[in-house]
Design a protein around this motif. Structure first.
Motif, mmCIF file in Angstrom:
data_model
loop_
_atom_site.group_PDB
_atom_site.id
_atom_site.type_symbol
_atom_site.label_atom_id
_atom_site.label_comp_id
_atom_site.label_asym_id
_atom_site.label_seq_id
_atom_site.Cartn_x
_atom_site.Cartn_y
_atom_site.Cartn_z
ATOM 1 N N ILE A 152 -81.161 76.265 31.109
ATOM 2 C CA ILE A 152 -82.202 77.227 30.755
ATOM 3 C C ILE A 152 -83.313 77.121 31.790
ATOM 4 O O ILE A 152 -83.715 76.015 32.165
ATOM 5 C CB ILE A 152 -82.733 76.988 29.326
ATOM 6 N N ASP A 153 -83.780 78.267 32.280
ATOM 7 C CA ASP A 153 -84.872 78.253 33.262
ATOM 8 C C ASP A 153 -86.174 78.696 32.587
ATOM 9 O O ASP A 153 -86.227 78.870 31.367
ATOM 10 C CB ASP A 153 -84.529 79.097 34.498
ATOM 11 N N SER A 154 -87.211 78.879 33.383
ATOM 12 C CA SER A 154 -88.524 79.217 32.833
ATOM 13 C C SER A 154 -88.531 80.570 32.127
ATOM 14 O O SER A 154 -89.261 80.749 31.146
ATOM 15 C CB SER A 154 -89.590 79.189 33.924
ATOM 16 N N THR A 155 -87.710 81.511 32.589
ATOM 17 C CA THR A 155 -87.671 82.805 31.900
ATOM 18 C C THR A 155 -87.039 82.646 30.522
ATOM 19 O O THR A 155 -87.458 83.285 29.560
ATOM 20 C CB THR A 155 -86.915 83.882 32.710
ATOM 21 N N GLY A 156 -86.041 81.775 30.428
ATOM 22 C CA GLY A 156 -85.418 81.490 29.136
ATOM 23 C C GLY A 156 -86.383 80.808 28.192
ATOM 24 O O GLY A 156 -86.456 81.133 26.996
ATOM 25 N N LEU A 157 -87.149 79.848 28.716
ATOM 26 C CA LEU A 157 -88.174 79.197 27.899
ATOM 27 C C LEU A 157 -89.184 80.218 27.404
ATOM 28 O O LEU A 157 -89.603 80.184 26.250
ATOM 29 C CB LEU A 157 -88.882 78.108 28.708
ATOM 30 N N GLY A 158 -89.562 81.138 28.282
ATOM 31 C CA GLY A 158 -90.492 82.194 27.900
ATOM 32 C C GLY A 158 -89.957 83.047 26.763
ATOM 33 O O GLY A 158 -90.695 83.410 25.836
ATOM 34 N N ALA A 159 -88.672 83.352 26.805
ATOM 35 C CA ALA A 159 -88.053 84.154 25.742
ATOM 36 C C ALA A 159 -88.061 83.391 24.422
ATOM 37 O O ALA A 159 -88.323 83.974 23.359
ATOM 38 C CB ALA A 159 -86.626 84.535 26.128
ATOM 39 N N LEU A 160 -87.779 82.084 24.470
ATOM 40 C CA LEU A 160 -87.810 81.277 23.249
ATOM 41 C C LEU A 160 -89.225 81.207 22.681
ATOM 42 O O LEU A 160 -89.430 81.327 21.466
ATOM 43 C CB LEU A 160 -87.286 79.868 23.519
ATOM 44 N N ILE A 161 -90.210 81.023 23.553
ATOM 45 C CA ILE A 161 -91.612 80.955 23.109
ATOM 46 C C ILE A 161 -92.031 82.285 22.483
ATOM 47 O O ILE A 161 -92.654 82.313 21.422
ATOM 48 C CB ILE A 161 -92.537 80.578 24.283
ATOM 49 N N SER A 162 -91.655 83.370 23.111
ATOM 50 C CA SER A 162 -91.979 84.693 22.584
ATOM 51 C C SER A 162 -91.330 84.905 21.207
ATOM 52 O O SER A 162 -91.970 85.406 20.276
ATOM 53 C CB SER A 162 -91.522 85.769 23.561
ATOM 54 N N GLY A 163 -90.055 84.513 21.082
ATOM 55 C CA GLY A 163 -89.362 84.634 19.795
ATOM 56 C C GLY A 163 -90.029 83.790 18.722
ATOM 57 O O GLY A 163 -90.215 84.231 17.578
ATOM 58 N N PHE A 164 -90.422 82.567 19.096
ATOM 59 C CA PHE A 164 -91.119 81.678 18.173
ATOM 60 C C PHE A 164 -92.433 82.313 17.711
ATOM 61 O O PHE A 164 -92.753 82.316 16.515
ATOM 62 C CB PHE A 164 -91.378 80.327 18.843
ATOM 63 N N GLN A 165 -93.199 82.853 18.653
ATOM 64 C CA GLN A 165 -94.496 83.446 18.309
ATOM 65 C C GLN A 165 -94.331 84.653 17.384
ATOM 66 O O GLN A 165 -95.086 84.818 16.423
ATOM 67 C CB GLN A 165 -95.260 83.834 19.572
ATOM 68 N N ARG A 166 -93.329 85.490 17.665
ATOM 69 C CA ARG A 166 -93.104 86.657 16.805
ATOM 70 C C ARG A 166 -92.683 86.219 15.404
ATOM 71 O O ARG A 166 -93.112 86.803 14.411
ATOM 72 C CB ARG A 166 -92.079 87.602 17.409
ATOM 73 N N ALA A 167 -91.826 85.194 15.336
ATOM 74 C CA ALA A 167 -91.398 84.686 14.032
ATOM 75 C C ALA A 167 -92.598 84.111 13.274
ATOM 76 O O ALA A 167 -92.789 84.396 12.083
ATOM 77 C CB ALA A 167 -90.315 83.629 14.211
ATOM 78 N N ARG A 168 -93.401 83.308 13.957
ATOM 79 C CA ARG A 168 -94.580 82.698 13.336
ATOM 80 C C ARG A 168 -95.522 83.781 12.803
ATOM 81 O O ARG A 168 -96.056 83.665 11.696
ATOM 82 C CB ARG A 168 -95.306 81.833 14.361
ATOM 83 N N ASP A 169 -95.716 84.857 13.564
ATOM 84 C CA ASP A 169 -96.590 85.947 13.148
ATOM 85 C C ASP A 169 -96.086 86.640 11.884
ATOM 86 O O ASP A 169 -96.861 87.235 11.142
ATOM 87 C CB ASP A 169 -96.749 86.980 14.267
ATOM 88 N N GLN A 170 -94.779 86.548 11.644
ATOM 89 C CA GLN A 170 -94.170 87.161 10.458
ATOM 90 C C GLN A 170 -93.931 86.125 9.351
ATOM 91 O O GLN A 170 -93.235 86.408 8.379
ATOM 92 C CB GLN A 170 -92.831 87.828 10.832
ATOM 93 N N ALA A 171 -94.436 84.900 9.545
ATOM 94 C CA ALA A 171 -94.266 83.789 8.593
ATOM 95 C C ALA A 171 -92.794 83.423 8.410
ATOM 96 O O ALA A 171 -92.349 83.086 7.319
ATOM 97 C CB ALA A 171 -94.922 84.108 7.263
ATOM 98 N N ILE A 172 -92.045 83.494 9.505
ATOM 99 C CA ILE A 172 -90.629 83.117 9.511
ATOM 100 C C ILE A 172 -90.511 81.754 10.194
ATOM 101 O O ILE A 172 -91.019 81.580 11.298
ATOM 102 C CB ILE A 172 -89.777 84.157 10.284
ATOM 103 N N ALA A 173 -89.862 80.809 9.531
ATOM 104 C CA ALA A 173 -89.633 79.495 10.136
ATOM 105 C C ALA A 173 -88.696 79.674 11.334
ATOM 106 O O ALA A 173 -87.784 80.507 11.308
ATOM 107 C CB ALA A 173 -89.015 78.544 9.118
#
Length: 104
Positions: free
Chosen positions: A56-77
């Motif tokens: 996984i490279d930095s763009t992949g990490l960015g995608a995971l972080i973005s997914g995490f943030q969107r989930a957190r904003d929707q109160a999804i674990a």
């Protein structure tokens, strides 16, 4: 190339996004789409299975972080599951393991 499977478990509470191969600038858009679809399904929890991710490279990490943030904003674990030792090392170095739950 990365292959992905997005599936909603039988209980209806957990969406598992399984990733395989390499997550880099060439494949990251597929990861972004899969995570967006998972969040849009509004499950209680999203599990990103990384057992078959070789790199996984930095763009992949960015995608995971973005997914995490969107989930957190929707109160999804949100959790990352079964990263390989190579991927786990990158997660540690990036600091992502400090904010996202990672299961062995």
């Amino acid at each position: 190339m990365i292959e992905q499977v997005t599936s909603l478990d039988a209980d209806g509470g957990t969406t598992t996004v399984s990733l395989r191969g390499e997550i880099d600038v060439l494949t990251v858009e597929q990861v972004r789409v899969a995570l967006s679809e998972a969040v849009a399904g509004r499950p209680q929890q999203i599990v990103v299975d990384m057992a078959d991710v070789a790199f996984i490279d930095s763009t992949g990490l960015g995608a995971l972080i973005s997914g995490f943030q969107r989930a957190r904003d929707q109160a999804i674990a949100f959790q990352l599951a079964r990263p390989t030792s190579n991927v786990r090392q990158i997660l540690v170095l990036s600091g992502l393991m400090e904010v996202v739950q990672v299961t062995p």
